[in-house]
Design a protein around this motif. Structure first.
Motif, PDB file in Angstrom:
ATOM      1  N   ASP A 111       0.832  -1.206   0.000  1.00 41.51           N
ATOM      2  CA  ASP A 111       0.000   0.000   0.000  1.00 41.51           C
ATOM      3  C   ASP A 111       0.863   1.251   0.000  1.00 41.51           C
ATOM      4  O   ASP A 111       0.541   2.246  -0.645  1.00 41.51           O
ATOM      5  CB  ASP A 111      -0.921   0.003   1.229  1.00 41.51           C
ATOM      6  CG  ASP A 111      -1.944  -1.121   1.188  1.00 41.51           C
ATOM      7  OD1 ASP A 111      -2.286  -1.563   0.079  1.00 41.51           O
ATOM      8  OD2 ASP A 111      -2.394  -1.564   2.269  1.00 41.51           O
ATOM      9  N   GLY A 112       2.003   1.194   0.744  1.00 41.24           N
ATOM     10  CA  GLY A 112       2.897   2.343   0.796  1.00 41.24           C
ATOM     11  C   GLY A 112       3.533   2.640  -0.550  1.00 41.24           C
ATOM     12  O   GLY A 112       3.631   3.795  -0.974  1.00 41.24           O
ATOM     13  N   VAL A 113       3.971   1.573  -1.246  1.00 42.82           N
ATOM     14  CA  VAL A 113       4.588   1.742  -2.563  1.00 42.82           C
ATOM     15  C   VAL A 113       3.556   2.262  -3.565  1.00 42.82           C
ATOM     16  O   VAL A 113       3.842   3.150  -4.371  1.00 42.82           O
ATOM     17  CB  VAL A 113       5.196   0.416  -3.049  1.00 42.82           C
ATOM     18  CG1 VAL A 113       5.637   0.517  -4.511  1.00 42.82           C
ATOM     19  CG2 VAL A 113       6.388   0.029  -2.180  1.00 42.82           C
ATOM     20  N   GLU A 114       2.332   1.709  -3.521  1.00 37.59           N
ATOM     21  CA  GLU A 114       1.282   2.157  -4.424  1.00 37.59           C
ATOM     22  C   GLU A 114       0.935   3.624  -4.168  1.00 37.59           C
ATOM     23  O   GLU A 114       0.691   4.386  -5.108  1.00 37.59           O
ATOM     24  CB  GLU A 114       0.040   1.286  -4.266  1.00 37.59           C
ATOM     25  CG  GLU A 114       0.194  -0.112  -4.845  1.00 37.59           C
ATOM     26  CD  GLU A 114      -1.078  -0.929  -4.715  1.00 37.59           C
ATOM     27  OE1 GLU A 114      -1.981  -0.516  -3.954  1.00 37.59           O
ATOM     28  OE2 GLU A 114      -1.171  -1.977  -5.376  1.00 37.59           O
ATOM     29  N   LYS A 115       0.913   4.022  -2.884  1.00 34.49           N
ATOM     30  CA  LYS A 115       0.627   5.415  -2.548  1.00 34.49           C
ATOM     31  C   LYS A 115       1.727   6.325  -3.085  1.00 34.49           C
ATOM     32  O   LYS A 115       1.456   7.412  -3.612  1.00 34.49           O
ATOM     33  CB  LYS A 115       0.503   5.575  -1.029  1.00 34.49           C
ATOM     34  CG  LYS A 115       0.160   6.995  -0.586  1.00 34.49           C
ATOM     35  CD  LYS A 115       0.008   7.062   0.923  1.00 34.49           C
ATOM     36  CE  LYS A 115      -0.401   8.464   1.369  1.00 34.49           C
ATOM     37  NZ  LYS A 115       0.573   9.496   0.989  1.00 34.49           N
ATOM     38  N   TRP A 116       2.998   5.879  -2.959  1.00 33.41           N
ATOM     39  CA  TRP A 116       4.111   6.676  -3.473  1.00 33.41           C
ATOM     40  C   TRP A 116       3.999   6.838  -4.975  1.00 33.41           C
ATOM     41  O   TRP A 116       4.223   7.935  -5.511  1.00 33.41           O
ATOM     42  CB  TRP A 116       5.435   5.996  -3.117  1.00 33.41           C
ATOM     43  CG  TRP A 116       6.636   6.763  -3.600  1.00 33.41           C
ATOM     44  CD1 TRP A 116       7.299   7.758  -2.947  1.00 33.41           C
ATOM     45  CD2 TRP A 116       7.307   6.595  -4.869  1.00 33.41           C
ATOM     46  NE1 TRP A 116       8.336   8.222  -3.721  1.00 33.41           N
ATOM     47  CE2 TRP A 116       8.371   7.536  -4.894  1.00 33.41           C
ATOM     48  CE3 TRP A 116       7.115   5.761  -5.951  1.00 33.41           C
ATOM     49  CZ2 TRP A 116       9.226   7.648  -5.995  1.00 33.41           C
ATOM     50  CZ3 TRP A 116       7.963   5.873  -7.045  1.00 33.41           C
ATOM     51  CH2 TRP A 116       9.015   6.802  -7.056  1.00 33.41           C
ATOM     52  N   LEU A 117       3.638   5.756  -5.673  1.00 31.69           N
ATOM     53  CA  LEU A 117       3.492   5.826  -7.122  1.00 31.69           C
ATOM     54  C   LEU A 117       2.365   6.775  -7.519  1.00 31.69           C
ATOM     55  O   LEU A 117       2.497   7.549  -8.464  1.00 31.69           O
ATOM     56  CB  LEU A 117       3.228   4.427  -7.694  1.00 31.69           C
ATOM     57  CG  LEU A 117       4.413   3.456  -7.678  1.00 31.69           C
ATOM     58  CD1 LEU A 117       3.962   2.069  -8.126  1.00 31.69           C
ATOM     59  CD2 LEU A 117       5.534   3.965  -8.575  1.00 31.69           C
ATOM     60  N   LYS A 118       1.251   6.714  -6.790  1.00 37.04           N
ATOM     61  CA  LYS A 118       0.124   7.606  -7.084  1.00 37.04           C
ATOM     62  C   LYS A 118       0.495   9.059  -6.821  1.00 37.04           C
ATOM     63  O   LYS A 118       0.154   9.952  -7.604  1.00 37.04           O
ATOM     64  CB  LYS A 118      -1.096   7.210  -6.249  1.00 37.04           C
ATOM     65  CG  LYS A 118      -1.739   5.904  -6.691  1.00 37.04           C
ATOM     66  CD  LYS A 118      -2.917   5.542  -5.801  1.00 37.04           C
ATOM     67  CE  LYS A 118      -3.536   4.214  -6.243  1.00 37.04           C
ATOM     68  NZ  LYS A 118      -4.672   3.826  -5.360  1.00 37.04           N
ATOM     69  N   ASP A 119       1.211   9.307  -5.729  1.00 38.70           N
ATOM     70  CA  ASP A 119       1.608  10.676  -5.386  1.00 38.70           C
ATOM     71  C   ASP A 119       2.582  11.249  -6.410  1.00 38.70           C
ATOM     72  O   ASP A 119       2.619  12.461  -6.637  1.00 38.70           O
ATOM     73  CB  ASP A 119       2.251  10.721  -3.991  1.00 38.70           C
ATOM     74  CG  ASP A 119       1.242  10.438  -2.886  1.00 38.70           C
ATOM     75  OD1 ASP A 119       0.036  10.534  -3.155  1.00 38.70           O
ATOM     76  OD2 ASP A 119       1.668  10.100  -1.761  1.00 38.70           O
ATOM     77  N   ASN A 120       3.404  10.379  -7.002  1.00 33.87           N
ATOM     78  CA  ASN A 120       4.425  10.837  -7.943  1.00 33.87           C
ATOM     79  C   ASN A 120       4.089  10.490  -9.393  1.00 33.87           C
ATOM     80  O   ASN A 120       4.949  10.605 -10.272  1.00 33.87           O
ATOM     81  CB  ASN A 120       5.780  10.220  -7.580  1.00 33.87           C
ATOM     82  CG  ASN A 120       6.303  10.719  -6.242  1.00 33.87           C
ATOM     83  OD1 ASN A 120       6.949  11.757  -6.150  1.00 33.87           O
ATOM     84  ND2 ASN A 120       6.017   9.967  -5.187  1.00 33.87           N
ATOM     85  N   LEU A 121       2.827  10.064  -9.610  1.00 34.44           N
ATOM     86  CA  LEU A 121       2.431   9.637 -10.955  1.00 34.44           C
ATOM     87  C   LEU A 121       2.576  10.773 -11.962  1.00 34.44           C
ATOM     88  O   LEU A 121       3.008  10.557 -13.101  1.00 34.44           O
ATOM     89  CB  LEU A 121       0.989   9.130 -10.932  1.00 34.44           C
ATOM     90  CG  LEU A 121       0.468   8.532 -12.250  1.00 34.44           C
ATOM     91  CD1 LEU A 121       1.309   7.326 -12.645  1.00 34.44           C
ATOM     92  CD2 LEU A 121      -0.997   8.129 -12.096  1.00 34.44           C
ATOM     93  N   GLY A 122       2.223  11.991 -11.544  1.00 32.55           N
ATOM     94  CA  GLY A 122       2.330  13.138 -12.450  1.00 32.55           C
ATOM     95  C   GLY A 122       3.763  13.374 -12.900  1.00 32.55           C
ATOM     96  O   GLY A 122       4.019  13.625 -14.086  1.00 32.55           O
ATOM     97  N   VAL A 123       4.708  13.273 -11.959  1.00 37.25           N
ATOM     98  CA  VAL A 123       6.124  13.482 -12.292  1.00 37.25           C
ATOM     99  C   VAL A 123       6.616  12.381 -13.222  1.00 37.25           C
ATOM    100  O   VAL A 123       7.300  12.644 -14.216  1.00 37.25           O
ATOM    101  CB  VAL A 123       6.971  13.514 -11.007  1.00 37.25           C
ATOM    102  CG1 VAL A 123       8.457  13.618 -11.348  1.00 37.25           C
ATOM    103  CG2 VAL A 123       6.551  14.677 -10.123  1.00 37.25           C
TER     104      VAL A 123
END
Length: 247
Positions: free
Chosen positions: A198-210
């Motif tokens: 869940d933490g990795v998925e959240k990081w990916l979602k937070d940085n998806l735009g970049v």
């Protein structure tokens, strides 16, 4: 510009191979496919830099064969990147299962006294401490660890701890404060509830735009290179090979 792009891709490949303290390190040491991907990035980066040089040489000296070679290689790289992106998108569930298997094996065989797997274990401890997570799907994953089973679950991974007392201990196992009942489980541990998945998925979602922005920028630059090389080829009506620098 394309030599800079090649240097960026080359640097990214080197970073994947050299990183020893993040989730990338866990994947790189556990999965040969990621290591292979890193070598592919090294090759693509080096090829892009070479093509950038040949493209500049062809444009300055008006040599159509060099521009044609530049166009062909750049088009192949662009198509390969698009294909790789589509494969990752459509195979994401398979990749998630592979990650779960890799981390599951790591947790099951985690042993602070095992120096052979120290780099991999330290990388996973770093991930759990930085993301504030425990296990892949949750702390329950650690109930499969052989050492914790032998200790009747009266110890827990220090890097999972949510207690300020364990801040100095970022690896290995910490002992659970007693008294103990007959059925100690992960629920009795002072650890983070969130699993690292869940933490990795959240990081990916937070940085998806970049991430999408960088990928799109690279693709646009390569597409411009393809278009410009075609335009230059069409504008060159005759070639003068006497302009080619001789060694």
């Amino acid at each position: 510009l394309f030599q800079i792009l090649g240097a960026v891709i080359l640097g990214f490949g080197i970073w994947i191979l050299a990183d020893k303290t993040s989730f990338i390190a866990v994947l790189q040491m556990s999965s040969p496919s990621l290591k292979t991907g890193a070598y592919v990035l090294l090759g693509v980066g080096a090829l892009t830099m070479l093509m950038g040089f040949l493209g500049c040489l062809g444009a300055v000296n008006e040599i159509r064969c060099l521009l044609g070679l530049y166009f062909t290689c750049l088009l192949v790289i662009l198509i390969t990147q698009i294909a790789a992106g589509l494969v990752i998108y459509f195979q994401k569930e398979t990749l998630k299962k592979e990650l779960s298997r890799i981390v599951g094996n790591l947790i099951e065989n985690y042993d602070p006294l095992n120096n052979d797997g120290r780099n991999l274990q330290d990388a996973w401890d770093y991930v759990q401490a930085q993301i504030a997570c425990c296990g892949w799907s949750g702390a329950k994953d650690w109930e499969s660890n052989e050492i914790l089973i032998n200790q009747s679950m009266t110890a827990y991974p220090c890097s999972c701890s949510n207690s300020s007392e364990d801040l100095q201990m970022d690896s290995g196992f910490c002992n659970l404060d007693g008294p103990f009942n007959d059925n100690v489980t992960y629920a009795d541990w002072p650890v983070h509830e969130q699993g690292c998945m869940d933490g990795v998925e959240k990081w990916l979602k937070d940085n998806l735009g970049v991430i999408l922005g960088v990928c799109t920028g690279v693709a646009v630059i390569e597409l411009l290179g393809v278009i410009l090389s075609i335009s230059l080829c069409k504008s060159i009506h005759s070639e003068d090979y006497t302009k080619v620098p001789k060694s």
